[in-house]
Design an enzyme around this catalytic site. Sequence first.
Site, PDB file in Angstrom:
ATOM      1  N   ASP A  32       1.117  -0.894  -0.109  1.00  0.00           N
ATOM      2  CA  ASP A  32      -0.065   0.199  -0.278  1.00  0.00           C
ATOM      3  C   ASP A  32       0.878   1.268  -0.077  1.00  0.00           C
ATOM      4  OD1 ASP A  32      -3.279   0.246   1.072  1.00  0.00           O
ATOM      5  OD2 ASP A  32      -1.690   2.303   0.740  1.00  0.00           O
ATOM      6  N   ILE A  33       0.506   1.921  -0.402  1.00  0.00           N
ATOM      7  CA  ILE A  33       1.344   3.444  -0.727  1.00  0.00           C
ATOM      8  C   ILE A  33       1.416   3.975  -0.060  1.00  0.00           C
ATOM      9  CG2 ILE A  33      -0.383   5.271  -1.910  1.00  0.00           C
ATOM     10  CD1 ILE A  33       1.561   5.630  -4.084  1.00  0.00           C
ATOM     11  N   GLY A  91     -15.124   3.923   3.852  1.00  0.00           N
ATOM     12  CA  GLY A  91     -13.520   3.561   3.497  1.00  0.00           C
ATOM     13  C   GLY A  91     -13.335   3.226   2.215  1.00  0.00           C
ATOM     14  N   GLN A  92     -14.530   2.569   1.582  1.00  0.00           N
ATOM     15  CA  GLN A  92     -13.658   2.065   0.187  1.00  0.00           C
ATOM     16  C   GLN A  92     -13.533   3.814  -0.682  1.00  0.00           C
ATOM     17  OE1 GLN A  92     -16.262  -0.292  -2.475  1.00  0.00           O
ATOM     18  NE2 GLN A  92     -14.115  -0.156  -3.394  1.00  0.00           N
ATOM     19  N   HIS A  98     -10.588  -4.978  -3.781  1.00  0.00           N
ATOM     20  CA  HIS A  98      -8.668  -5.165  -2.769  1.00  0.00           C
ATOM     21  C   HIS A  98      -9.132  -5.655  -1.234  1.00  0.00           C
ATOM     22  CE1 HIS A  98      -9.952  -1.013  -2.858  1.00  0.00           C
ATOM     23  NE2 HIS A  98      -9.008  -1.130  -1.006  1.00  0.00           N
ATOM     24  N   HIS A 100      -6.932  -5.618   1.890  1.00  0.00           N
ATOM     25  CA  HIS A 100      -6.111  -5.494   2.462  1.00  0.00           C
ATOM     26  C   HIS A 100      -5.513  -6.188   3.887  1.00  0.00           C
ATOM     27  CE1 HIS A 100      -6.938  -0.973   1.831  1.00  0.00           C
ATOM     28  NE2 HIS A 100      -8.463  -0.824   1.860  1.00  0.00           N
TER      29      HIS A 100
HETATM   30  P1  5GP Z   1      -9.381   1.515   0.286  1.00  0.00           P
HETATM   31  O1  5GP Z   1      -9.918   3.035   0.960  1.00  0.00           O
HETATM   32  O2  5GP Z   1     -10.462   1.921  -0.762  1.00  0.00           O
HETATM   33  O3  5GP Z   1     -10.074   0.689   1.237  1.00  0.00           O
HETATM   34  O4  5GP Z   1      -8.208   1.380   0.156  1.00  0.00           O
HETATM   35  C1  5GP Z   1      -7.180   1.862  -0.666  1.00  0.00           C
HETATM   36  C2  5GP Z   1      -5.943   1.570  -0.250  1.00  0.00           C
HETATM   37  O5  5GP Z   1      -5.025   1.922  -1.741  1.00  0.00           O
HETATM   38  C3  5GP Z   1      -5.646   2.686   0.061  1.00  0.00           C
HETATM   39  O6  5GP Z   1      -4.771   2.227   1.003  1.00  0.00           O
HETATM   40  C4  5GP Z   1      -4.407   3.887  -0.417  1.00  0.00           C
HETATM   41  O7  5GP Z   1      -3.830   4.302   0.275  1.00  0.00           O
HETATM   42  C5  5GP Z   1      -4.208   2.860  -1.917  1.00  0.00           C
HETATM   43  N1  5GP Z   1      -3.985   3.257  -2.552  1.00  0.00           N
HETATM   44  C6  5GP Z   1      -3.955   4.038  -2.938  1.00  0.00           C
HETATM   45  N2  5GP Z   1      -4.039   4.880  -4.560  1.00  0.00           N
HETATM   46  C7  5GP Z   1      -3.006   3.626  -4.553  1.00  0.00           C
HETATM   47  C8  5GP Z   1      -1.652   3.946  -5.295  1.00  0.00           C
HETATM   48  O8  5GP Z   1      -1.799   4.405  -6.733  1.00  0.00           O
HETATM   49  N3  5GP Z   1      -0.382   2.323  -5.436  1.00  0.00           N
HETATM   50  C9  5GP Z   1      -0.683   1.860  -4.028  1.00  0.00           C
HETATM   51  N4  5GP Z   1       0.493   0.713  -3.911  1.00  0.00           N
HETATM   52  N5  5GP Z   1      -1.289   1.870  -3.178  1.00  0.00           N
HETATM   53  C10 5GP Z   1      -2.403   3.023  -3.386  1.00  0.00           C
END
Ligand code: 5GP
Length: 112
Positions: A32-33, A91-92, A98, A100
């Site tokens: 994760d970034i 929180g998506q 994906h 985590h």
């Molecule tokens: P969500 O909030 O949708 O459950 O999780 C999305 C996750 O993707 C976040 O933890 C965010 O830091 C990560 N993320 C968003 N854009 C990128 C990216 O371009 N590269 C990587 N490696 N992670 C990303």
Amino acid sequence: MSSRNCEFCKIQSGEYNTEFLFEDHRVVAFKDINPQAPVHILIIPRDHFDSLKQINDEALIGHLFTAAKTVAEKLGLTDHRLVINTGPQAGQSVFHLHLHLLGGRYLGWPPG
Ligand code: 5GP
Ligand code: ZN
């Protein structure tokens, strides 16, 4: 089945030369970034699904979890947490399904 403007579709295609901790023909795993724990890996299907609501392929759903388990074992993570945020209220923020994989610190419960 990729979505043209989806960053995770581009990541899985290799467009950004992202390092994969695991990959096969159906899924990839990468860091994760913006990590929320010492270990924070995302496991995604190569095909695009906006969220868990859009996927009905049980074999692929199972494969995502098996891949996450493989990554956890590879990293020596005995204790860890798998999370799927579905919808903005949960929180998506990226609308390519994906998982985590979080670990490497004490994880409180319930999550925020
Ligand atoms: P969500 O909030 O949708 O459950 O999780 C999305 C996750 O993707 C976040 O933890 C965010 O830091 C990560 N993320 C968003 N854009 C990128 C990216 O371009 N590269 C990587 N490696 N992670 C990303
Ligand atoms: Zn996508």
